[in-house]
Write a protein that holds these residues in place. Structure first.
Motif, PDB file in Angstrom:
ATOM      1  N   LYS A 109      26.372  53.486 -66.389  1.00 19.02           N
ATOM      2  CA  LYS A 109      27.716  53.029 -66.035  1.00 19.02           C
ATOM      3  C   LYS A 109      28.665  53.146 -67.223  1.00 19.02           C
ATOM      4  O   LYS A 109      29.826  53.492 -67.056  1.00 19.02           O
ATOM      5  N   THR A 139      23.482  54.664 -59.726  1.00 19.58           N
ATOM      6  CA  THR A 139      24.119  54.509 -61.021  1.00 19.58           C
ATOM      7  C   THR A 139      23.726  53.154 -61.567  1.00 19.58           C
ATOM      8  O   THR A 139      23.546  52.202 -60.813  1.00 19.58           O
ATOM      9  N   SER A 147      28.225  48.325 -69.482  1.00 24.39           N
ATOM     10  CA  SER A 147      29.608  48.778 -69.438  1.00 24.39           C
ATOM     11  C   SER A 147      30.337  48.252 -70.670  1.00 24.39           C
ATOM     12  O   SER A 147      29.861  47.379 -71.378  1.00 24.39           O
ATOM     13  N   SER A 196      24.117  49.610 -63.178  1.00 25.41           N
ATOM     14  CA  SER A 196      25.170  48.614 -63.152  1.00 25.41           C
ATOM     15  C   SER A 196      25.260  47.877 -64.481  1.00 25.41           C
ATOM     16  O   SER A 196      26.054  46.986 -64.630  1.00 25.41           O
TER      17      SER A 196
END
Length: 172
Positions: free
Chosen positions: A97, A114, A119, A116
């Protein structure tokens, strides 16, 4: 094959009175036939690299220490960063991500898997653990015909059989 393609077609130098000059790289991102561009400084690539190391083994990133004002050196860095991004895409079936965020890819419908985690928004990856739980559990293959001792008939199979064979008879 991954539905994401990246290239870095150009770069430009920025001069700012508050800080010394820096270089901005234009990253073209092609996702499912749609093209968009993002502009990134080398420092953003370096931050991405450090964060990717937490979840995958990224390729080597071009050196941080170069003469930013020499065009030939900047062109080599551009090529190196382009290869860096392309290698991540080629070597990872599941794109992290953090990588998708870096490329400003928000909606990614053709790639159901994808990560999670990882980020830019969340610093603590320890809190983010993937857990997979079944939504529906079958004790035996649901596509097999029901056995004689089943209390309930298989509505799906009966509906398909009725739709395929009975509607054909009604049309005649």
């Amino acid at each position: 094959m991954n539905p994401v393609r990246v290239s870095i077609p150009s770069f430009r130098s920025e001069n700012n009175s508050l800080e010394k000059g820096y270089t901005v790289f234009k990253v073209d991102v092609l996702v499912n036939g749609r093209l968009h561009s993002v502009e990134k400084r080398y420092s953003e690539f370096h931050t991405l690299h450090k964060m990717l190391k937490k979840s995958i083994k990224p390729p080597e990133i071009p050196s941080k220490h170069v003469r930013n004002w020499v065009p030939k050196v900047l062109e080599q860095r551009r090529q190196g960063l382009e290869l860096y991004l392309q290698t991540i895409i080629m070597e990872n079936e599941v794109l992290p991500k953090i990588f998708l965020d870096f490329l400003n890819i928000r909606h990614f419908p053709s790639m159901p898997k994808t990560e999670s985690c990882g980020s830019f928004d969340s610093e603590s990856d320890e809190l983010c653990k993937l857990t997979h739980q079944p939504v529906l559990l079958f004790l035996r293959d649901p596509y097999l015909l029901p056995s004689a001792h089943d209390v309930f008939s298989n509505v799906v199979i009966e509906g398909v059989v009725h739709g395929v064979f009975c509607s054909d008879l009604q049309l005649r």
